[in-house]
Motif scaffolding. Sequence first.
Motif, PDB file in Angstrom:
ATOM      1  N   PRO A   8       0.799  -1.234   0.000  1.00 30.68           N
ATOM      2  CA  PRO A   8       0.000   0.000   0.000  1.00 30.68           C
ATOM      3  C   PRO A   8       0.826   1.276   0.000  1.00 30.68           C
ATOM      4  O   PRO A   8       0.476   2.249  -0.676  1.00 30.68           O
ATOM      5  CB  PRO A   8      -0.825  -0.124   1.287  1.00 30.68           C
ATOM      6  N   VAL A   9       1.927   1.298   0.760  1.00 33.11           N
ATOM      7  CA  VAL A   9       2.750   2.515   0.830  1.00 33.11           C
ATOM      8  C   VAL A   9       3.417   2.774  -0.511  1.00 33.11           C
ATOM      9  O   VAL A   9       3.423   3.900  -1.032  1.00 33.11           O
ATOM     10  CB  VAL A   9       3.789   2.387   1.962  1.00 33.11           C
ATOM     11  N   GLN A  10       3.981   1.731  -1.110  1.00 35.83           N
ATOM     12  CA  GLN A  10       4.647   1.882  -2.396  1.00 35.83           C
ATOM     13  C   GLN A  10       3.674   2.361  -3.470  1.00 35.83           C
ATOM     14  O   GLN A  10       3.978   3.291  -4.242  1.00 35.83           O
ATOM     15  CB  GLN A  10       5.276   0.542  -2.827  1.00 35.83           C
ATOM     16  N   GLN A  11       2.506   1.728  -3.514  1.00 37.28           N
ATOM     17  CA  GLN A  11       1.542   2.081  -4.556  1.00 37.28           C
ATOM     18  C   GLN A  11       0.984   3.488  -4.365  1.00 37.28           C
ATOM     19  O   GLN A  11       0.699   4.183  -5.348  1.00 37.28           O
ATOM     20  CB  GLN A  11       0.394   1.058  -4.573  1.00 37.28           C
ATOM     21  N   SER A  12       0.841   3.947  -3.128  1.00 33.77           N
ATOM     22  CA  SER A  12       0.330   5.300  -2.905  1.00 33.77           C
ATOM     23  C   SER A  12       1.303   6.348  -3.420  1.00 33.77           C
ATOM     24  O   SER A  12       0.897   7.367  -3.987  1.00 33.77           O
ATOM     25  CB  SER A  12       0.026   5.525  -1.423  1.00 33.77           C
ATOM     26  N   ILE A  13       2.606   6.096  -3.247  1.00 37.57           N
ATOM     27  CA  ILE A  13       3.612   7.028  -3.764  1.00 37.57           C
ATOM     28  C   ILE A  13       3.654   6.983  -5.281  1.00 37.57           C
ATOM     29  O   ILE A  13       3.653   8.021  -5.954  1.00 37.57           O
ATOM     30  CB  ILE A  13       4.999   6.714  -3.177  1.00 37.57           C
ATOM     31  N   ILE A  14       3.691   5.788  -5.839  1.00 33.79           N
ATOM     32  CA  ILE A  14       3.773   5.634  -7.291  1.00 33.79           C
ATOM     33  C   ILE A  14       2.574   6.276  -7.989  1.00 33.79           C
ATOM     34  O   ILE A  14       2.702   6.856  -9.069  1.00 33.79           O
ATOM     35  CB  ILE A  14       3.880   4.139  -7.658  1.00 33.79           C
ATOM     36  N   SER A  15       1.423   6.203  -7.341  1.00 32.44           N
ATOM     37  CA  SER A  15       0.204   6.760  -7.943  1.00 32.44           C
ATOM     38  C   SER A  15       0.061   8.259  -7.742  1.00 32.44           C
ATOM     39  O   SER A  15      -0.883   8.863  -8.254  1.00 32.44           O
ATOM     40  CB  SER A  15      -1.024   6.041  -7.374  1.00 32.44           C
ATOM     41  N   GLY A  16       0.956   8.851  -6.950  1.00 33.09           N
ATOM     42  CA  GLY A  16       0.930  10.290  -6.773  1.00 33.09           C
ATOM     43  C   GLY A  16      -0.040  10.790  -5.718  1.00 33.09           C
ATOM     44  O   GLY A  16      -0.441  11.966  -5.742  1.00 33.09           O
ATOM     45  N   ASP A  17      -0.421   9.934  -4.758  1.00 32.70           N
ATOM     46  CA  ASP A  17      -1.300  10.379  -3.676  1.00 32.70           C
ATOM     47  C   ASP A  17      -0.605  11.461  -2.835  1.00 32.70           C
ATOM     48  O   ASP A  17       0.610  11.419  -2.637  1.00 32.70           O
ATOM     49  CB  ASP A  17      -1.658   9.213  -2.756  1.00 32.70           C
ATOM     50  N   ASP A  18      -1.391  12.387  -2.328  1.00 27.58           N
ATOM     51  CA  ASP A  18      -0.873  13.421  -1.427  1.00 27.58           C
ATOM     52  C   ASP A  18      -0.919  12.977   0.031  1.00 27.58           C
ATOM     53  O   ASP A  18      -0.144  13.452   0.860  1.00 27.58           O
ATOM     54  CB  ASP A  18      -1.679  14.717  -1.574  1.00 27.58           C
ATOM     55  N   VAL A  19      -1.853  12.086   0.331  1.00 26.65           N
ATOM     56  CA  VAL A  19      -2.061  11.642   1.707  1.00 26.65           C
ATOM     57  C   VAL A  19      -2.236  10.134   1.727  1.00 26.65           C
ATOM     58  O   VAL A  19      -2.857   9.553   0.833  1.00 26.65           O
ATOM     59  CB  VAL A  19      -3.321  12.314   2.321  1.00 26.65           C
ATOM     60  N   THR A  20      -1.683   9.498   2.731  1.00 30.51           N
ATOM     61  CA  THR A  20      -1.935   8.081   2.987  1.00 30.51           C
ATOM     62  C   THR A  20      -2.232   7.945   4.473  1.00 30.51           C
ATOM     63  O   THR A  20      -2.697   8.879   5.102  1.00 30.51           O
ATOM     64  CB  THR A  20      -0.745   7.214   2.543  1.00 30.51           C
ATOM     65  N   GLY A  21      -1.997   6.785   5.053  1.00 25.23           N
ATOM     66  CA  GLY A  21      -2.275   6.633   6.474  1.00 25.23           C
ATOM     67  C   GLY A  21      -2.198   5.188   6.897  1.00 25.23           C
ATOM     68  O   GLY A  21      -1.493   4.380   6.291  1.00 25.23           O
ATOM     69  N   ALA A  22      -2.925   4.849   7.957  1.00 26.82           N
ATOM     70  CA  ALA A  22      -2.953   3.482   8.469  1.00 26.82           C
ATOM     71  C   ALA A  22      -4.344   3.210   9.028  1.00 26.82           C
ATOM     72  O   ALA A  22      -5.043   4.132   9.470  1.00 26.82           O
ATOM     73  CB  ALA A  22      -1.900   3.278   9.546  1.00 26.82           C
ATOM     74  N   SER A  23      -4.731   1.938   9.000  1.00 18.89           N
ATOM     75  CA  SER A  23      -6.034   1.518   9.505  1.00 18.89           C
ATOM     76  C   SER A  23      -5.870   0.259  10.340  1.00 18.89           C
ATOM     77  O   SER A  23      -5.022  -0.586  10.053  1.00 18.89           O
ATOM     78  CB  SER A  23      -6.999   1.208   8.346  1.00 18.89           C
ATOM     79  N   THR A  24      -6.684   0.126  11.377  1.00 10.67           N
ATOM     80  CA  THR A  24      -6.785  -1.138  12.096  1.00 10.67           C
ATOM     81  C   THR A  24      -8.146  -1.736  11.778  1.00 10.67           C
ATOM     82  O   THR A  24      -9.164  -1.039  11.796  1.00 10.67           O
ATOM     83  CB  THR A  24      -6.650  -0.949  13.616  1.00 10.67           C
ATOM     84  N   PHE A  25      -8.158  -3.038  11.456  1.00  6.05           N
ATOM     85  CA  PHE A  25      -9.421  -3.676  11.096  1.00  6.05           C
ATOM     86  C   PHE A  25      -9.393  -5.142  11.496  1.00  6.05           C
ATOM     87  O   PHE A  25      -8.323  -5.732  11.681  1.00  6.05           O
ATOM     88  CB  PHE A  25      -9.692  -3.544   9.596  1.00  6.05           C
ATOM     89  N   ARG A  26     -10.562  -5.709  11.633  1.00  3.03           N
ATOM     90  CA  ARG A  26     -10.675  -7.132  11.961  1.00  3.03           C
ATOM     91  C   ARG A  26     -10.551  -7.939  10.682  1.00  3.03           C
ATOM     92  O   ARG A  26     -11.260  -7.690   9.701  1.00  3.03           O
ATOM     93  CB  ARG A  26     -12.002  -7.430  12.655  1.00  3.03           C
ATOM     94  N   ILE A  27      -9.643  -8.902  10.687  1.00  2.08           N
ATOM     95  CA  ILE A  27      -9.388  -9.698   9.489  1.00  2.08           C
ATOM     96  C   ILE A  27     -10.560 -10.625   9.205  1.00  2.08           C
ATOM     97  O   ILE A  27     -11.081 -11.303  10.095  1.00  2.08           O
ATOM     98  CB  ILE A  27      -8.095 -10.516   9.643  1.00  2.08           C
ATOM     99  N   VAL A  28     -10.971 -10.634   7.932  1.00  2.00           N
ATOM    100  CA  VAL A  28     -11.961 -11.575   7.422  1.00  2.00           C
ATOM    101  C   VAL A  28     -11.324 -12.311   6.248  1.00  2.00           C
ATOM    102  O   VAL A  28     -10.182 -12.038   5.877  1.00  2.00           O
ATOM    103  CB  VAL A  28     -13.254 -10.851   6.976  1.00  2.00           C
ATOM    104  N   LYS A  29     -12.049 -13.240   5.678  1.00  2.00           N
ATOM    105  CA  LYS A  29     -11.462 -14.068   4.619  1.00  2.00           C
ATOM    106  C   LYS A  29     -11.067 -13.242   3.395  1.00  2.00           C
ATOM    107  O   LYS A  29     -10.031 -13.480   2.776  1.00  2.00           O
ATOM    108  CB  LYS A  29     -12.439 -15.175   4.223  1.00  2.00           C
ATOM    109  N   ALA A  30     -11.887 -12.264   3.008  1.00  2.00           N
ATOM    110  CA  ALA A  30     -11.586 -11.432   1.841  1.00  2.00           C
ATOM    111  C   ALA A  30     -10.406 -10.511   2.145  1.00  2.00           C
ATOM    112  O   ALA A  30     -10.229 -10.052   3.281  1.00  2.00           O
ATOM    113  CB  ALA A  30     -12.809 -10.613   1.446  1.00  2.00           C
ATOM    114  N   LEU A  31      -9.611 -10.198   1.137  1.00  2.00           N
ATOM    115  CA  LEU A  31      -8.385  -9.425   1.293  1.00  2.00           C
ATOM    116  C   LEU A  31      -8.638  -8.032   1.854  1.00  2.00           C
ATOM    117  O   LEU A  31      -9.275  -7.204   1.197  1.00  2.00           O
ATOM    118  CB  LEU A  31      -7.666  -9.320  -0.055  1.00  2.00           C
ATOM    119  N   ASP A  32      -8.138  -7.776   3.064  1.00  2.00           N
ATOM    120  CA  ASP A  32      -8.164  -6.449   3.697  1.00  2.00           C
ATOM    121  C   ASP A  32      -9.550  -5.802   3.651  1.00  2.00           C
ATOM    122  O   ASP A  32      -9.679  -4.583   3.523  1.00  2.00           O
ATOM    123  CB  ASP A  32      -7.136  -5.520   3.018  1.00  2.00           C
ATOM    124  N   ALA A  33     -10.582  -6.628   3.778  1.00  2.00           N
ATOM    125  CA  ALA A  33     -11.949  -6.140   3.599  1.00  2.00           C
ATOM    126  C   ALA A  33     -12.741  -6.058   4.900  1.00  2.00           C
ATOM    127  O   ALA A  33     -13.912  -5.685   4.882  1.00  2.00           O
ATOM    128  CB  ALA A  33     -12.696  -7.047   2.615  1.00  2.00           C
TER     129      ALA A  33
END
Length: 309
Positions: free
Chosen positions: A120-145
């Motif tokens: 996520p960090v690499q792709q946010s820079i490559i895509s030219g995002d101005d802001v990123t961050g971090a999230s805490t979430f409960r893991i489910v079977k689907a990817l980061d969903a």
Amino acid sequence: MRVVFAGTPEVSVTALKAIVASSHELVAVVTRPDAPAGRGRKLVASPVAQYAEELGGIEILKPVKPSDPEFLARLTEIAPDCCPVVAYGGLLPQAALDIPPHGWINLHFSVLPAWRGAAPVQQSIISGDDVTGASTFRIVKALDAGPVYGVLTERIGPKDTAGDLLTRLSVSGAKLLVDTLDGIEAGILEAREQPTDGITLAPKITVEDAELDLAAPAQRVDRLVRGCNPSPGAWTTFRGERLKVLEVNATDEELKPGEIRATKSSVLVGTGSKALELVTVQPQGKKPMAAADWARGVRIVDEDRLGSE
């Protein structure tokens, strides 16, 4: 709470240290098996395993697959209340997700649902995002969903590399993770489902993905260089060999894509727009060095180009 921490690389250690310093009881860690490293390709424990060994008295679990029956049985015996996760790198089966009553809580380095996936960090820079961050979430079977507990944001500076940004996020994210565990234990934190719009994916960046297209605009080249630093490292070719490009600066100079102009103190390369100054490069099989030193060593001539075989 009794917690079992799951993580593998160095960036995970920051959060593990924060948990050790918190009110929660760390009873075990889960990490990837020892892997070959260095020129000798000797088996080396992960940074998380090494830190846990230094702590002493902490059980270290290294399942080849988290679905291994022996691992699931041992985790059931340990009976954690919650399993915080930071960059573990293994696919957790539902049988593992069901063991802790409060689930597996992942610290992910993006503002979900943006940039689900491994980079996520690499792709946010490559895509030219101005802001990123971090999230805490409960893991489910689907990817980061899974449903999100907490979010923080971080500005992406014009010179930030993926390494710079990940270092900052690992510190602020560690606090977010502990705050999330505190809130879950106190019963005052409720996870919210992610929105269905704004989903973007951040797959792992391969070496092939990191090849520079010097016919692209300078800004795009710069973003790929920063997004791939330190790993896997953006690269081009010079005289048929790979040359990693670790740092560049913008200029107002005009050169054709791939054209090189070297002086005693600087090296410029042309792109699809303005030329870029090469600051730090890494020739194949060598350590990173100043681009000007590299240029003097290879004795660049007028016919030389970057990106040509």
